[in-house]
Scaffold this motif. Structure first.
Motif, PDB file in Angstrom:
ATOM      1  N   TYR A   1      47.179  28.648   9.185  1.00  0.00           N
ATOM      2  CA  TYR A   1      47.831  29.897   8.837  1.00  0.00           C
ATOM      3  C   TYR A   1      48.931  30.196   9.840  1.00  0.00           C
ATOM      4  O   TYR A   1      48.962  29.661  10.930  1.00  0.00           O
ATOM      5  N   ASP A   2      49.822  31.073   9.433  1.00  0.00           N
ATOM      6  CA  ASP A   2      50.902  31.537  10.300  1.00  0.00           C
ATOM      7  C   ASP A   2      50.555  32.952  10.750  1.00  0.00           C
ATOM      8  O   ASP A   2      50.590  33.876   9.937  1.00  0.00           O
ATOM      9  N   PRO A   3      50.204  33.137  12.008  1.00  0.00           N
ATOM     10  CA  PRO A   3      49.837  34.476  12.465  1.00  0.00           C
ATOM     11  C   PRO A   3      51.051  35.407  12.446  1.00  0.00           C
ATOM     12  O   PRO A   3      52.164  35.013  12.770  1.00  0.00           O
ATOM     13  N   LYS A   4      50.821  36.620  12.029  1.00  0.00           N
ATOM     14  CA  LYS A   4      51.879  37.631  12.019  1.00  0.00           C
ATOM     15  C   LYS A   4      51.938  38.270  13.403  1.00  0.00           C
ATOM     16  O   LYS A   4      50.925  38.442  14.070  1.00  0.00           O
ATOM     17  N   ALA A   5      53.124  38.630  13.806  1.00  0.00           N
ATOM     18  CA  ALA A   5      53.294  39.281  15.105  1.00  0.00           C
ATOM     19  C   ALA A   5      52.715  40.689  15.041  1.00  0.00           C
ATOM     20  O   ALA A   5      53.024  41.462  14.143  1.00  0.00           O
ATOM     21  N   VAL A   6      51.851  41.021  15.978  1.00  0.00           N
ATOM     22  CA  VAL A   6      51.249  42.350  16.057  1.00  0.00           C
ATOM     23  C   VAL A   6      51.831  43.036  17.285  1.00  0.00           C
ATOM     24  O   VAL A   6      51.781  42.480  18.382  1.00  0.00           O
ATOM     25  N   PRO A   7      52.385  44.231  17.090  1.00  0.00           N
ATOM     26  CA  PRO A   7      52.969  44.900  18.255  1.00  0.00           C
ATOM     27  C   PRO A   7      51.884  45.256  19.274  1.00  0.00           C
ATOM     28  O   PRO A   7      50.754  45.564  18.921  1.00  0.00           O
TER      29      PRO A   7
END
Length: 77
Positions: free
Chosen positions: A42-48
């Motif tokens: 999977y491609d992790p989404k950037a979490v602020p």
């Protein structure tokens, strides 16, 4: 989360043995085993970071307070 299929190899072995003349004894031994490994890429989404979210909240809060003050000053004139 996702959809897809998984293919895997399943092996089973059976051994049967029947002996005797009039009265006989029958035996069936079965062994089965399987291995399944699932790898999910999977491609992790950037979490602020929490500090960035707090900073954005402060900027938004200051902006709202500034707008309220402008409206209050207009109403008092």
């Amino acid at each position: 989360l996702g959809k897809g299929t998984a293919d895997f190899t399943f092996k089973a072995f059976a051994n049967s043995n029947v002996t005797g003349s009039g009265n006989f004894d029958s035996q069936i031994n079965t062994y089965a085993a399987a291995n399944l490994a699932v790898t999910y890429d999977y491609d992790p989404k950037a979490v602020p970071e929490p500090s960035a979210a707090i900073g954005l909240g402060l900027v938004a809060g200051i902006g709202l307070m500034s707008q309220r003050r402008k409206n209050w000053l207009k109403a008092s004139n």
